[in-house]
Design a protein around this motif. Structure first.
Motif, PDB file in Angstrom:
ATOM      1  N   ASP A 144      17.314   3.548  38.590  1.00  0.00           N
ATOM      2  CA  ASP A 144      16.867   4.864  39.048  1.00  0.00           C
ATOM      3  C   ASP A 144      17.981   5.873  38.805  1.00  0.00           C
ATOM      4  O   ASP A 144      19.081   5.537  38.360  1.00  0.00           O
ATOM      5  N   VAL A 145      17.694   7.132  39.078  1.00  0.00           N
ATOM      6  CA  VAL A 145      18.620   8.217  38.778  1.00  0.00           C
ATOM      7  C   VAL A 145      19.940   8.030  39.515  1.00  0.00           C
ATOM      8  O   VAL A 145      21.011   8.345  38.991  1.00  0.00           O
ATOM      9  N   TYR A 146      19.906   7.469  40.712  1.00  0.00           N
ATOM     10  CA  TYR A 146      21.121   7.268  41.496  1.00  0.00           C
ATOM     11  C   TYR A 146      21.994   6.164  40.903  1.00  0.00           C
ATOM     12  O   TYR A 146      23.223   6.255  40.916  1.00  0.00           O
ATOM     13  N   ASP A 147      21.358   5.129  40.379  1.00  0.00           N
ATOM     14  CA  ASP A 147      22.106   4.050  39.745  1.00  0.00           C
ATOM     15  C   ASP A 147      22.786   4.537  38.466  1.00  0.00           C
ATOM     16  O   ASP A 147      23.950   4.213  38.213  1.00  0.00           O
ATOM     17  N   VAL A 148      22.060   5.292  37.642  1.00  0.00           N
ATOM     18  CA  VAL A 148      22.650   5.828  36.404  1.00  0.00           C
ATOM     19  C   VAL A 148      23.812   6.750  36.746  1.00  0.00           C
ATOM     20  O   VAL A 148      24.877   6.680  36.131  1.00  0.00           O
ATOM     21  N   ALA A 149      23.635   7.589  37.751  1.00  0.00           N
ATOM     22  CA  ALA A 149      24.703   8.491  38.166  1.00  0.00           C
ATOM     23  C   ALA A 149      25.928   7.714  38.646  1.00  0.00           C
ATOM     24  O   ALA A 149      27.064   8.027  38.272  1.00  0.00           O
ATOM     25  N   ALA A 150      25.705   6.699  39.436  1.00  0.00           N
ATOM     26  CA  ALA A 150      26.824   5.901  39.960  1.00  0.00           C
ATOM     27  C   ALA A 150      27.551   5.180  38.829  1.00  0.00           C
ATOM     28  O   ALA A 150      28.789   5.128  38.819  1.00  0.00           O
ATOM     29  N   GLU A 151      26.813   4.630  37.885  1.00  0.00           N
ATOM     30  CA  GLU A 151      27.424   3.891  36.778  1.00  0.00           C
ATOM     31  C   GLU A 151      28.224   4.791  35.845  1.00  0.00           C
ATOM     32  O   GLU A 151      29.135   4.328  35.172  1.00  0.00           O
ATOM     33  N   THR A 152      27.859   6.064  35.783  1.00  0.00           N
ATOM     34  CA  THR A 152      28.537   6.980  34.864  1.00  0.00           C
ATOM     35  C   THR A 152      29.498   7.928  35.569  1.00  0.00           C
ATOM     36  O   THR A 152      30.164   8.725  34.919  1.00  0.00           O
ATOM     37  N   PRO A 178      23.834  12.773  40.705  1.00  0.00           N
ATOM     38  CA  PRO A 178      22.443  12.588  40.266  1.00  0.00           C
ATOM     39  C   PRO A 178      21.814  13.864  39.705  1.00  0.00           C
ATOM     40  O   PRO A 178      20.970  13.794  38.800  1.00  0.00           O
ATOM     41  N   GLU A 179      22.219  15.021  40.195  1.00  0.00           N
ATOM     42  CA  GLU A 179      21.668  16.272  39.669  1.00  0.00           C
ATOM     43  C   GLU A 179      22.039  16.475  38.205  1.00  0.00           C
ATOM     44  O   GLU A 179      21.279  17.066  37.439  1.00  0.00           O
ATOM     45  N   PHE A 180      23.202  15.975  37.789  1.00  0.00           N
ATOM     46  CA  PHE A 180      23.598  16.055  36.377  1.00  0.00           C
ATOM     47  C   PHE A 180      22.629  15.235  35.520  1.00  0.00           C
ATOM     48  O   PHE A 180      22.228  15.674  34.444  1.00  0.00           O
ATOM     49  N   ILE A 181      22.234  14.077  36.006  1.00  0.00           N
ATOM     50  CA  ILE A 181      21.272  13.244  35.285  1.00  0.00           C
ATOM     51  C   ILE A 181      19.939  13.976  35.184  1.00  0.00           C
ATOM     52  O   ILE A 181      19.310  14.012  34.122  1.00  0.00           O
ATOM     53  N   ARG A 182      19.507  14.603  36.273  1.00  0.00           N
ATOM     54  CA  ARG A 182      18.255  15.380  36.245  1.00  0.00           C
ATOM     55  C   ARG A 182      18.352  16.544  35.259  1.00  0.00           C
ATOM     56  O   ARG A 182      17.382  16.875  34.575  1.00  0.00           O
ATOM     57  N   ARG A 183      19.511  17.170  35.182  1.00  0.00           N
ATOM     58  CA  ARG A 183      19.718  18.272  34.231  1.00  0.00           C
ATOM     59  C   ARG A 183      19.562  17.764  32.802  1.00  0.00           C
ATOM     60  O   ARG A 183      18.938  18.425  31.966  1.00  0.00           O
ATOM     61  N   LEU A 184      20.134  16.600  32.508  1.00  0.00           N
ATOM     62  CA  LEU A 184      20.009  16.035  31.162  1.00  0.00           C
ATOM     63  C   LEU A 184      18.550  15.770  30.820  1.00  0.00           C
ATOM     64  O   LEU A 184      18.130  15.967  29.678  1.00  0.00           O
ATOM     65  N   VAL A 185      17.768  15.356  31.815  1.00  0.00           N
ATOM     66  CA  VAL A 185      16.331  15.145  31.597  1.00  0.00           C
ATOM     67  C   VAL A 185      15.656  16.476  31.303  1.00  0.00           C
ATOM     68  O   VAL A 185      14.874  16.593  30.351  1.00  0.00           O
ATOM     69  N   ARG A 186      15.951  17.500  32.111  1.00  0.00           N
ATOM     70  CA  ARG A 186      15.339  18.817  31.896  1.00  0.00           C
ATOM     71  C   ARG A 186      15.697  19.387  30.525  1.00  0.00           C
ATOM     72  O   ARG A 186      14.883  20.067  29.891  1.00  0.00           O
ATOM     73  N   LEU A 187      16.913  19.115  30.046  1.00  0.00           N
ATOM     74  CA  LEU A 187      17.360  19.610  28.746  1.00  0.00           C
ATOM     75  C   LEU A 187      16.822  18.788  27.581  1.00  0.00           C
ATOM     76  O   LEU A 187      16.993  19.147  26.424  1.00  0.00           O
ATOM     77  N   GLY A 188      16.182  17.662  27.880  1.00  0.00           N
ATOM     78  CA  GLY A 188      15.637  16.812  26.837  1.00  0.00           C
ATOM     79  C   GLY A 188      16.655  15.893  26.184  1.00  0.00           C
ATOM     80  O   GLY A 188      16.383  15.324  25.128  1.00  0.00           O
ATOM     81  N   LEU A 189      17.825  15.733  26.791  1.00  0.00           N
ATOM     82  CA  LEU A 189      18.853  14.860  26.243  1.00  0.00           C
ATOM     83  C   LEU A 189      18.699  13.415  26.713  1.00  0.00           C
ATOM     84  O   LEU A 189      19.266  12.501  26.119  1.00  0.00           O
ATOM     85  N   LEU A 190      17.953  13.215  27.774  1.00  0.00           N
ATOM     86  CA  LEU A 190      17.772  11.896  28.365  1.00  0.00           C
ATOM     87  C   LEU A 190      16.307  11.772  28.779  1.00  0.00           C
ATOM     88  O   LEU A 190      15.778  12.643  29.469  1.00  0.00           O
TER      89      LEU A 190
END
Length: 103
Positions: free
Chosen positions: A15-23, A27-39
């Motif tokens: 989930d978004v929290y796991d990806v954020a923790a691993e990197t 988590p909002e940065f991960i959501r931003r990447l989704v909104r930008l179409g990078l992820l």
């Protein structure tokens, strides 16, 4: 340690929290990447929890490096990622053709 979630199809996702923790990002940065179409998430659930394949972790790390080390903006990162993907595809095709040539 990566904790894997199981969906109804018994496939492992993060989930978004796991990806954020691993990197090491919020988590909002991960959501931003989704909104930008990078992820791209595999699934977005009703509770707005995004699910990703395990391969999202190295991709996010690559995006972070491109931004930090090369100072690229998000549009530039998208171009670089697409070019890297095309290069990998072409290299795979070359290996395939070389294999056919020497058989």
């Amino acid at each position: 340690m990566i904790r894997l979630r199981r969906t109804s199809r018994l496939e492992a996702y993060l989930d978004v929290y796991d990806v954020a923790a691993e990197t090491g990002v919020h988590p909002e940065f991960i959501r931003r990447l989704v909104r930008l179409g990078l992820l791209d998430p595999v699934e977005a659930r009703e509770d707005e929890r995004l699910l990703f394949e395990v391969s999202a972790v190295p991709l996010v790390r690559k995006i972070i490096r491109l931004r930090r080390d090369l100072g690229l903006n998000y549009a530039g990162i998208g171009v670089v990622l697409e070019l890297m993907e095309r290069i990998e595809s072409l290299e795979a095709k070359i290996r395939e053709l070389e294999g056919d040539l020497f058989e």
